[in-house]
Design a protein around this motif. Structure first.
Motif, mmCIF file in Angstrom:
data_model
loop_
_atom_site.group_PDB
_atom_site.id
_atom_site.type_symbol
_atom_site.label_atom_id
_atom_site.label_comp_id
_atom_site.label_asym_id
_atom_site.label_seq_id
_atom_site.Cartn_x
_atom_site.Cartn_y
_atom_site.Cartn_z
ATOM 1 N N THR A 67 22.734 21.387 -33.406
ATOM 2 C CA THR A 67 22.732 21.269 -34.655
ATOM 3 C C THR A 67 24.331 21.812 -34.799
ATOM 4 O O THR A 67 25.570 21.281 -35.037
ATOM 5 N N GLY A 68 24.822 22.568 -33.449
ATOM 6 C CA GLY A 68 26.324 22.636 -33.268
ATOM 7 C C GLY A 68 27.460 21.794 -33.382
ATOM 8 O O GLY A 68 28.152 21.969 -33.770
ATOM 9 N N VAL A 69 26.990 20.788 -32.695
ATOM 10 C CA VAL A 69 27.208 19.649 -32.095
ATOM 11 C C VAL A 69 27.592 18.955 -34.043
ATOM 12 O O VAL A 69 28.365 18.864 -34.119
ATOM 13 N N ALA A 105 27.123 20.522 -36.412
ATOM 14 C CA ALA A 105 28.665 21.305 -37.818
ATOM 15 C C ALA A 105 30.012 20.599 -37.607
ATOM 16 O O ALA A 105 30.156 20.575 -37.932
ATOM 17 N N ALA A 106 29.950 21.139 -36.313
ATOM 18 C CA ALA A 106 31.520 20.685 -35.722
ATOM 19 C C ALA A 106 31.613 19.624 -36.134
ATOM 20 O O ALA A 106 32.861 19.243 -36.784
ATOM 21 N N MET A 107 30.959 18.512 -36.358
ATOM 22 C CA MET A 107 31.285 16.857 -36.492
ATOM 23 C C MET A 107 31.234 17.065 -38.222
ATOM 24 O O MET A 107 32.414 16.685 -38.405
ATOM 25 N N ARG A 108 30.430 18.041 -39.339
ATOM 26 C CA ARG A 108 30.967 17.755 -40.246
ATOM 27 C C ARG A 108 32.152 18.686 -40.214
ATOM 28 O O ARG A 108 33.213 17.815 -41.495
ATOM 29 N N ALA A 109 32.065 19.449 -39.597
ATOM 30 C CA ALA A 109 33.374 20.165 -40.103
ATOM 31 C C ALA A 109 34.867 19.488 -40.138
ATOM 32 O O ALA A 109 35.784 19.881 -40.810
ATOM 33 N N LEU A 110 34.796 18.355 -38.765
ATOM 34 C CA LEU A 110 35.862 18.238 -38.167
ATOM 35 C C LEU A 110 35.664 16.535 -38.575
ATOM 36 O O LEU A 110 36.952 16.018 -38.947
ATOM 37 N N LYS A 111 35.472 16.505 -39.818
ATOM 38 C CA LYS A 111 34.766 15.278 -40.760
ATOM 39 C C LYS A 111 34.798 13.337 -39.483
ATOM 40 O O LYS A 111 35.265 12.859 -40.237
ATOM 41 N N LYS A 112 33.930 14.025 -39.211
ATOM 42 C CA LYS A 112 33.848 12.761 -37.988
ATOM 43 C C LYS A 112 32.274 12.761 -38.308
ATOM 44 O O LYS A 112 31.114 13.596 -37.934
ATOM 45 N N VAL A 171 28.370 9.803 -36.498
ATOM 46 C CA VAL A 171 28.469 9.935 -34.940
ATOM 47 C C VAL A 171 27.016 9.888 -34.632
ATOM 48 O O VAL A 171 26.231 11.146 -35.524
ATOM 49 N N VAL A 181 32.866 27.389 -37.473
ATOM 50 C CA VAL A 181 31.294 26.824 -37.592
ATOM 51 C C VAL A 181 31.045 27.863 -37.308
ATOM 52 O O VAL A 181 31.921 29.300 -36.519
ATOM 53 N N GLU A 224 31.608 25.250 -41.937
ATOM 54 C CA GLU A 224 29.673 25.370 -41.870
ATOM 55 C C GLU A 224 29.327 26.712 -41.876
ATOM 56 O O GLU A 224 29.244 27.256 -40.623
ATOM 57 N N VAL A 230 25.082 27.265 -30.498
ATOM 58 C CA VAL A 230 25.615 26.202 -32.172
ATOM 59 C C VAL A 230 26.866 26.837 -31.717
ATOM 60 O O VAL A 230 27.480 25.867 -31.644
ATOM 61 N N ALA A 272 28.940 24.743 -28.191
ATOM 62 C CA ALA A 272 27.882 23.389 -28.630
ATOM 63 C C ALA A 272 29.133 23.070 -29.843
ATOM 64 O O ALA A 272 30.268 21.355 -29.450
ATOM 65 N N ALA A 273 29.198 23.491 -31.057
ATOM 66 C CA ALA A 273 30.494 22.651 -31.536
ATOM 67 C C ALA A 273 31.731 23.547 -31.461
ATOM 68 O O ALA A 273 32.431 22.351 -31.646
ATOM 69 N N ALA A 292 35.448 22.548 -32.845
ATOM 70 C CA ALA A 292 35.587 23.084 -33.955
ATOM 71 C C ALA A 292 35.639 24.936 -33.226
ATOM 72 O O ALA A 292 35.181 24.941 -32.753
#
Ligand SMILES: Cc1ncc(C[n+]2csc(CCOP(=O)(O)OP(=O)(O)O)c2C)c(N)n1
Ligand code: SF4
Ligand SMILES: [Mg+2]
Lengths: 294, 397
Positions: free
Chosen positions: A81-83, A85-92, A95, B22, B50, B63, B66-67, B72
């Protein structure tokens, strides 16, 4: 439906280096190699402690050519989930965020985080390789160990309880894609993983994964043992897409045919040595009853 | 701009100004209003981030871990049992060298259940390797959150910003809200060297052997113990880094000073009361009363507990007649943890003061100013009659 992949058109690109630390005949190493081919390069892996941690190598050497984060045992679903979320936040975008865990990491200690991720509708693929025990710590029983199996924590009578049906638990979250697969049918697995990459939201694939030392059979029989689990109707290959269940591949082929008796599967592995006839009979009845509903 | 808000909201605004990307959290009193506020910021679009409403604190930190590994800026918050539920993850975050920032609204730990303030939760986690900053008021909460993000990403170590539950989390105070423009200038975007990247794949947190080991090119890579040694070195170096960051903050926002300790009437003091958190402000009243009676006493709040700012503390306390350490936490079976740390820091100094230890306020027991006055009066009148075990204040046995 897409045409099924064959050995002739399976991609030759490899994402696992040869010479990794899996045991010879390891079902996981087949599943991992084929699964990564289907996922392709644009993938981030999330892995809890398990045989896969070891397969990946010891620092500073790694056997996987994809970015991979090792996380704590209970946290896989949340870490994925965290990966994401980061991908969304970083607009990637584009993936694949893929959690890859053992049966213990999935159905026992990690089930809370996985359930949370499914309920929240996280955009992740979760692959559970089910070798039906805690292998990394030396073959202790897990929730998904079948009844009667000898493990180091069920050393004399075998496990008393029945196997936990993890894919059904995940399916109860009403996610878009749940599938089962087997190390013995790698191309079926490949196509399911491939299909999963085309869907968004939580996707779950549960892979039956023979383990020679843990199941006590000769490493050369990994595929044979895996196929027997399917051909006896014990482990079924299926997909549940948007709530619609269908048998696939070798299991679909079994519809209307006579299945091999479950005893044939049991006799191939030392872990079933202490099974008594009562249990064998009960399991056969359960399998027959299950198949009567298909 | 000055606003009046609760401590939890001050923290939330700090997180928003820091542009966390995040956020994952799980409700627990008295931290809850902080995460409620953050979810409101995210839902309303005020904060582009997020927000993951996880199913547990273990997952909240998962989370964040990982983020952060994926590049992030990550934030969470908790209290008491929530903090303890993530202990495995606290260790993981620091071992993985991730600049996660977490607020902890300090609360006592069950069993038995208590929702009220003490500091057993974070003090019990002093040894995991997180940087621990303690705020004494709302201004310090919001400022510390912003500084924490910068410190965390500069030294690649996660930072806890702690403040007393209810006493600060739920009380309202005026404080200055830093301007977004200035925060942006102060706090650069998080741009790690290594992150989860399909273009440049790496395997993170791989099993690591006891000894050093060559990589495929023959270069030696550290073993586990070298990696841990580096963490210790970096944590010690973080003390200087924090001074630099605090100076930069002062230039930008006009608020600064000694970031490790906050002294009040200590200059000519013979006696110094020491504690962590909002209690130090209550102690100022007591000190004022005693000063009126010509007792040369001051109070010192400790604002960073890990890494332990031993030099700052020894500098402030060496040569005093008596140091009186008040603690809302205890290393059970021994003494107050801060007391033990302060004694050990003073051990090699030539002019060792007497050091006394009081335990008080556990599980939110009201701390009466009269109790503090009585305790300090005892310490000041007969500093030599104290043993090494802590005395408890306000017990009704
Ligand atoms: C919190 C925690 N408890 C226990 C362990 C020890 N442990 C590591 S792997 C493992 C078993 C993994 O079993 P499974 O998920 O089925 O994967 P397998 O080893 O069978 O591949 C256990 C118990 C751990 N690493 N963390
Ligand atoms: S124990 Fe089993 S699953 Fe683990 S590496 Fe060996 S064969 Fe594979
Ligand atoms: Mg297993």
């Amino acid at each position: 439906m897409e045409k099924a992949t064959t050995i002739l058109n399976l991609t030759e690109e490899e994402f696992v280096h040869p010479g990794n630390r899996a045991c010879s005949g390891c079902g996981l190493s087949i599943v991992y190699r084929i699964g990564l081919k289907a996922l392709g390069k644009d993938t981030v892996l999330v892995v809890p402690p398990s045989c896969l941690t070891v397969l990946q190598g010891l620092y500073p050497v790694a056997s996987t050519k994809l970015p991979c984060v090792n996380v704590t045992f209970a946290s896989t679903g949340a870490a994925a989930t965290g990966v994401r979320a980061a991908m969304r936040a970083l607009k990637k975008n584009n993936v694949n965020v893929v959690a890859w865990a053992g049966d213990g990491g999935t159905g026992d200690i990690g089930i809370q985080a996985l359930s949370g991720a499914c309920e929240r509708g996280e955009d992740i693929i979760y692959i559970c390789y089910d070798n039906e025990a805690y292998m990394n710590t030396g073959v202790q029983r897990s929730g998904t160990t079948p009844q009667g199996v000898l493990t180091t924590t069920t050393p004399i009578h075998g496990k008393l309880q029945e196997k936990k049906d993890v894919p059904s638990i995940i399916a109860a979250h009403k996610i878009g894609y749940v599938a089962t697969a087997s190390a013995a049918y790698p191309l079926d697995l490949y196509d399911k993983v491939k299909k999963a990459t085309t869907i968004s939201g939580p996707r779950y694939i549960h892979v039956h994964t023979p383990c020679p030392p843990g199941w006590n059979f000769d490493p050369r029989y990994t595929i044979k043992v895996g196929k027997l689990a399917v051909k006896t109707g014990l482990f079924d290959l299926y997909e549940i897409e948007n709530g619609v269940f269908k048998l696939t591949g070798a299991s679909h082929y079994l519809l209307g045919k006579t299945r091999l008796p479950v005893s044939e599967y049991f006799s191939t592995q030392g872990r079933f040595k202490s099974l008594d006839a009562e249990i064998v009979k009960k399991v056969q009845q359960q399998v027959d009853a299950k198949w009567a509903t298909y | 701009m000055h606003i009046i808000e609760s401590g939890n909201v001050a923290a939330a605004i700090g997180v928003k100004l820091s542009r966390a990307q995040v956020i994952a959290a799980y409700p627990i009193t008295p931290q809850t209003p902080l995460t409620e506020k953050l979810s409101e910021f995210v839902e309303s679009g005020e904060l582009e981030a997020e927000y993951i409403p996880v199913e547990s604190e273990h997952s909240a930190m998962a989370v964040c871990i990982a983020a952060s590994s994926a590049g992030a800026r990550a934030f969470t918050a908790t209290s008491a049992n929530g903090l303890l539920y993530m202990v495995e993850q606290l260790n993981w975050a620091v071992g993985a060298r991730l600049p996660v920032v977490m607020c902890v609204a300090n609360r006592g730990i069950g069993a038995p259940w208590t929702v009220w303030n003490d500091q057993q939760d974070t003090i019990s986690q002093r040894d995991v390797g997180w940087i621990q900053i303690y705020a004494n008021d709302h201004q310090q909460i919001i400022d510390s959150v912003i500084k924490a993000f910068k410190l965390a990403q500069t030294v690649s170590v996660p930072v806890m910003v702690c403040y007393d539950g209810y006493l600060l989390s739920h009380t309202y105070m005026p404080f200055e809200q830093p301007e977004q423009k200035k925060v942006d200038a102060f706090l650069p975007a998080f741009a790690p060297k290594h992150f989860l990247d399909p273009e440049n794949p790496g395997n993170f947190n791989t099993v690591t052997l006891p000894d050093i080991r060559p990589d495929v090119d023959g270069n030696m890579a550290p073993g586990y113990i070298e990696i841990r040694h580096n963490l210790q070195e970096d944590l010690r170096a973080a003390l200087d880094t924090y001074v630099t960051i605090d100076n930069e903050f002062e230039k930008e926002f006009g608020r600064g000073g000694n970031p490790f300790i906050e002294e009040y009437r200590c200059d000519d003091a013979e006696f110094v009361a020491v504690c962590i958190g909002s209690l130090s402000y209550q102690l100022r009243d007591v000190v004022d009363i005693m000063r009126d009676d010509k007792v040369k006493i001051g109070v010192m709040g400790v604002q960073m507990y890990r890494p332990f700012p031993d030099q700052a503390i020894v500098g402030a306390l060496a040569g005093k007649k008596c140091v009186i350490v008040f603690e809302k936490a205890l290393s059970y079976g021994n003494q107050g943890a801060l007391y033990a740390d302060i004694k050990s820091a003073l051990y090699s100094s030539e002019k060792k003061p007497r050091v006394h230890n009081y335990i008080l306020g556990l599980g939110g027991r009201e701390i009466k100013t009269q109790h503090l006055l009585d305790a300090l009066a005892q310490s000041c009148t007969s500093p030599d009659t104290f043993g090494d075990s802590p005395r408890w204040i306000g017990l009704k046995l």
